[in-house]
Design a protein around this motif. Structure first.
Motif, PDB file in Angstrom:
ATOM      1  N   GLU A  72       2.580  22.823  -0.141  1.00 15.67           N
ATOM      2  CA  GLU A  72       2.102  24.110  -0.658  1.00 15.67           C
ATOM      3  C   GLU A  72       1.876  23.928  -2.144  1.00 15.67           C
ATOM      4  O   GLU A  72       2.568  23.144  -2.788  1.00 15.67           O
ATOM      5  N   SER A  73       0.927  24.680  -2.690  1.00 13.79           N
ATOM      6  CA  SER A  73       0.710  24.593  -4.125  1.00 13.79           C
ATOM      7  C   SER A  73      -0.056  25.805  -4.633  1.00 13.79           C
ATOM      8  O   SER A  73      -0.996  26.259  -3.979  1.00 13.79           O
ATOM      9  N   LYS A  89       6.731  18.106 -13.078  1.00 14.39           N
ATOM     10  CA  LYS A  89       5.521  18.652 -13.691  1.00 14.39           C
ATOM     11  C   LYS A  89       5.032  19.916 -12.969  1.00 14.39           C
ATOM     12  O   LYS A  89       4.029  20.501 -13.362  1.00 14.39           O
ATOM     13  N   GLY A  90       5.728  20.276 -11.901  1.00 16.30           N
ATOM     14  CA  GLY A  90       5.349  21.473 -11.161  1.00 16.30           C
ATOM     15  C   GLY A  90       4.122  21.279 -10.285  1.00 16.30           C
ATOM     16  O   GLY A  90       3.511  22.249  -9.831  1.00 16.30           O
ATOM     17  N   LEU A  91       3.733  20.027 -10.033  1.00 16.17           N
ATOM     18  CA  LEU A  91       2.536  19.764  -9.238  1.00 16.17           C
ATOM     19  C   LEU A  91       2.812  19.817  -7.742  1.00 16.17           C
ATOM     20  O   LEU A  91       1.932  20.143  -6.947  1.00 16.17           O
ATOM     21  N   VAL A  92       4.026  19.449  -7.350  1.00  9.41           N
ATOM     22  CA  VAL A  92       4.422  19.569  -5.941  1.00  9.41           C
ATOM     23  C   VAL A  92       5.838  20.129  -5.911  1.00  9.41           C
ATOM     24  O   VAL A  92       6.556  20.078  -6.912  1.00  9.41           O
ATOM     25  N   ASP A  93       6.213  20.667  -4.744  1.00 11.90           N
ATOM     26  CA  ASP A  93       7.593  21.116  -4.600  1.00 11.90           C
ATOM     27  C   ASP A  93       8.192  20.465  -3.360  1.00 11.90           C
ATOM     28  O   ASP A  93       7.639  19.506  -2.816  1.00 11.90           O
ATOM     29  N   ASP A  94       9.326  21.016  -2.912  1.00 13.30           N
ATOM     30  CA  ASP A  94      10.011  20.365  -1.792  1.00 13.30           C
ATOM     31  C   ASP A  94       9.272  20.497  -0.465  1.00 13.30           C
ATOM     32  O   ASP A  94       9.713  19.950   0.547  1.00 13.30           O
ATOM     33  N   SER A  95       8.171  21.244  -0.459  1.00 10.50           N
ATOM     34  CA  SER A  95       7.394  21.334   0.779  1.00 10.50           C
ATOM     35  C   SER A  95       6.596  20.050   1.039  1.00 10.50           C
ATOM     36  O   SER A  95       6.035  19.885   2.126  1.00 10.50           O
TER      37      SER A  95
END
Lengths: 446, 423
Positions: free
Chosen positions: B326-327, B301-307
């Motif tokens: 990060e966001s 959903k693009g709410l979190v990434d691999d960070s």
């Protein structure tokens, strides 16, 4: 051009060697360990394709034909007692290195003695040879998300001031050279990528990359190991290996300087020195000792003179990049100390180049290097890295061989190791104003 | 086999350790791993950044923030040849680290156990403090602190701890601040050194190809004072979070989000506390680890990434679980992650079995190099925890334990979040 293969006599750098499917395989069974590593490397000349190449690891971890997404892949690794299967992309001098590594606990140390090597290589083969594709590229949704994440990662690099300063320093010093292209290829290059580009890069690496495999640790006997690695390498496409171009050499020129500003509390100074190419083993050790005395740790001139005696910096160190023949100095310091630190660093380098150092400084550098070489064999990761470095530099020497050269190195060797090192570029990242961070708080107790 | 030690062997991987104690009460563990050339030795004191108050001679001594870290810096100086150089001449690397509740000094080397260990023990047994050298160190430490202050993760983390805690000193940066260290002088450092650098407040752990009798004799001969350290006086601070959210602006490329829960109760028994830590980590791994469908959905959903990272810190006097990432849409990320934290815990036996397998693999790997072995034994010795209990602890955890832990930790009034926005 650097040739793809080396001589094979009693092995290489203390590893046994063979060719399987035309790919050099280096292995070293060592029952002191309860784990093992198998790594396949592919190396290409670093160029404008860097962006597509550097996205490969994250895309490959999005799923395979068998395991369709990341959780499925992760669960398979957990079932293998936490085995780690990780593709990695890195810039090595002016080449791009892709590594597919399997790290696992040996089956002999686990309940029911599972076939960790066979199952782990099966997973590794799925990852590199059978990624989840949609036609000629990665699925659009997967690609778009990972490209966005890569762009964010590149932007966020600027928040790690030390890493950012290093990347900028190299870009400024090496303008026009392949070295100036960052490992990730740069924002513009990533923005222009299409979903087929990383798949083209994957096939290019597997077909044309200079390739070799390294295995070490608690491995099975030779015939079983060969059979399992053969089955793994049989998954690769037909090979047409191409040589890796040597790094660009720049003639000595006047040093240049870049000063950039941002909002920070500790300024960064990066000094890019260039050094003459070396091929002789004893000369190479001489340079290692020279750089160690200059900035290789708490015993060095940079630590002792710049930090401890003159309090000009919080940290100051120097490192050697053998693939580009760079000596890179990194300093974290107050804005007001930049000029004085830079002058002192150049003074210390010049003094060492004139041979103005005490025997104990050389002895300490030698002791540190010997101690470090002695511990290489204590770690699978360290020994595989050491052997891979030797392989890429065509330097068929084991840690014991290098230790012998180190023990025999004289003051003359160390001085020769420092000869011809010259400053090409100084990069400063500092602040133009006093920092003022805005803060607000909400909540019951604020 | 030395009779100065109790000898124990791990039933799972066959590793050995020897347990001893000097006449002055310094606990010792030696893991003789002859298969390695490297040796690692570390002495750890139960003294860290949260130890800012103790009673002495009937009155309360209060310290400025950052004194434990300052003292760690200063112990690397003596009246003879420079410490780093002396270790360096023997090819040894020496360093130290300060945490919330510990200060550890260690070296790694391949030769000269006696000389290196003698030097390490000498360092911590003698504080060479002068007005001049304490003043000189102030500038170096200030530069270190400024370096940390450039990190949005570091700033955000301590902002979050300040939301969690009204007065507990865990809310302070480990090294203090440039302002707080101005109040540290020779008298302050001496008072803290005298209080905490004692045999009864320390543990020595050595791993590698070493002679355990030699280790014992060197430890027995060291000048570190006998006795226990005073009890650190700090507020319990187990109430609701003092602020539910906080914002900071920095010149950064991408906003950072940090959020989590503080512990509302303490566990005195060390074995129970270690089990609680383990169960918490299993829960966090289940929800936010690489194998988690929840994490994958948030990612898609693009709410979190691999960070995105999830961690837990547990101690005698405090504990907290923290998520960080990060966001570009920090408020949405906070809501989504909070929702994931508070959602019913769905862990099943098959999930737990997979985690057990992963942890068993990780446990075996621990013994592949000497430094983690020494560090693990040092921590256990200081806490009084029996060695080689990890696998049994993992096996004993049940699905119900994880679900109960989730319910205990995830209370609304224990939650806080921090956003570090791009200026």
């Amino acid at each position: 051009m650097v040739g793809p293969t080396l001589r094979f006599m009693d092995g290489f750098a203390g590893f046994r060697t063979t060719h399987i499917a035309g790919i050099p395989v280096l292995w070293r069974a060592d029952r002191r360990f309860k784990t093992f590593r198998v790594a396949l490397y592919a190396r290409r000349t670093h160029d404008e394709r860097a962006a597509a190449r550097s996205m490969l690891p994250s895309l490959l971890l999005q799923g395979t034909e068998r395991d369709h997404n990341r959780p499925a892949l992760a669960r398979r690794m957990h079932d293998l007692y936490g085995a780690a299967v990780h593709p990695m992309s890195s810039k090595v001098g002016e080449s791009h290195l892709l590594c597919f590594a399997l790290d696992s606990v040996s089956g002999r140390c686990l309940p029911d003695r599972p076939d960790q090597l066979g199952d782990g290589l099966g997973l590794l083969a799925d990852l590199l040879a059978r990624p989840r594709l949609d036609g000629d590229g990665f699925p659009s949704d997967v690609f778009d998300l990972e490209r966005a994440q890569t762009l964010n990662m590149i932007r966020t690099l600027a928040d790690d001031k030390g890493s950012y300063a290093m990347e900028r320093a190299i870009a400024c010093a090496c303008e026009g050279e392949p070295m100036a292209i960052p490992e990730h290829g740069g924002l513009e290059a990533v923005e222009k990528l299409g979903r087929a580009d990383p798949e083209v890069a994957r096939r290019d690496f597997l077909t044309h990359g200079a390739m070799w495999a390294v295995a070490m640790g608690d491995l099975p006997d030779e015939s079983e190991l060969e059979a399992k690695i053969s089955a793994f390498l049989a998954e690769l496409p037909e090979r047409d290996e191409q040589p890796v171009a040597p790094a660009v050499v720049v003639p000595e020129r006047d040093a240049t300087r870049t000063r950039e500003t941002t909002d920070l509390r500790q300024s960064k100074l990066v000094m890019v020195f260039r050094a003459p190419k070396q091929t002789d083993g004893q000369e190479r050790v001489g340079r290692n000792l020279f750089v160690s005395m200059f900035g290789g740790g708490a015993h060095s001139r940079l630590f002792q003179e710049v930090r401890e005696k003159r309090s000009l910096a919080y940290y100051a160190s120097a490192g050697l990049d053998r693939h580009k023949d760079f000596v890179l100095v990194q300093v974290g310091l107050d804005r007001d100390s930049i000029e004085a630190a830079e002058t002192e660093i150049l003074n210390q380098l010049a003094a060492l180049q004139r041979g103005e150092f005490e025997d104990r400084e050389l002895d300490t550098a030698r002791s540190m290097m010997l101690s470090s070489l002695r511990t290489v064999d204590d770690s699978i990761g360290q020994r595989v890295r050491f052997t891979t470095e030797q392989w890429m530099q065509q330097n068929d020497r084991s840690p014991e061989d290098v230790s012998r050269l180190c023990a025999a190195a004289t003051k003359d060797h160390a001085v020769a190791g420092g000869a011809g090192i010259w400053l090409d570029h100084s990069y400063v990242l500092t602040t133009a104003r006093e920092t003022a961070h805005g803060e607000t708080a909400h909540g019951e107790g604020s | 086999m030395s009779d100065r030690f109790e000898h124990l062997e791990d039933p799972v991987v066959g590793e050995r350790v020897q347990l001893g104690e000097t006449s002055k009460g310094l606990k010792i563990r030696v893991a003789p791993t002859d298969r390695f050339r490297e040796m690692s030795a570390m002495i750890t004191f139960r003294y860290g950044s949260t130890d800012l108050g103790f009673d002495v001679a009937g009155s309360r001594h209060s310290s400025p923030e950052g004194v434990a870290h300052y003292l760690e810096h200063k112990l690397f100086e003596d009246d003879e040849l420079h410490v780093f150089e002396r270790f360096g001449q023997r090819g040894a690397q020496v360093n130290a680290m300060t945490g919330f509740g510990r200060t550890t000094y260690y070296f790694n080397a391949t030769t000269s156990l006696e000389e290196n260990l003698q030097d390490l023990l000498h360092l911590v047994s003698n504080a060479h403090l002068t007005d001049e050298n304490v003043e000189k160190e102030r500038g170096i430490i200030a530069q270190e602190l400024r370096m940390y202050e450039d990190s949005p993760e570091y700033r955000g983390f301590f902002d979050l701890l300040r939301c969690f805690y009204r007065e507990h000193p865990v809310r302070n940066p480990v090294g203090g601040t440039v302002e707080s260290i101005q109040g540290i002088d020779v008298a302050e450092l001496t008072a803290c050194y005298d209080a905490y650098y004692r045999c009864g407040n320390a543990a020595l752990a050595v791993a590698g190809p070493v002679d355990s009798d030699a280790v014992f004799e060197l430890a027995e001969a060291c000048a570190l004072r006998a006795g226990e350290a005073p009890v650190s006086r700090c507020p319990e601070d187990l109430g609701p979070v003092q602020a539910t959210s906080h914002e900071r602006a920095m010149e950064i490329a991408r906003p950072r989000v940090l959020l989590g829960f503080k512990e509302r109760s303490l566990v005195e028994d060390v074995s129970a506390r270690v089990t609680r830590d383990l169960v918490t980590r299993i829960w966090l791994d289940h929800v936010f680890g690489a194998a988690s469908d929840v994490r994958e959905e948030l990612h898609r959903k693009g709410l979190v990434d691999d960070s995105l990272s999830a961690s837990y810190t547990g101690d005698r006097a405090f504990g907290f679980a923290v998520l960080a990432c990060e966001s570009d849409e920090p408020d949405r990320a906070v809501d989504a992650l909070r929702g994931a934290l508070k959602a019913p815990c769905t862990i099943e036996e098959s999930d737990l079995e997979r985690v057990r397998r992963k942890m068993l693999g990780r446990y075996v790997r621990t013994f592949e190099s000497v430094q983690p072995v020494a560090m693990g034994h040092g921590d256990e010795a200081l806490e009084g925890l029996a060695p080689f209990g990890a696998v049994e602890r993992m096996r004993s955890v049940t699905v119900d334990d994880v679900r109960a832990r989730h319910a205990e930790l995830c209370r609304d009034d224990s939650f806080a979040s921090v956003v570090v926005r791009a200026d």
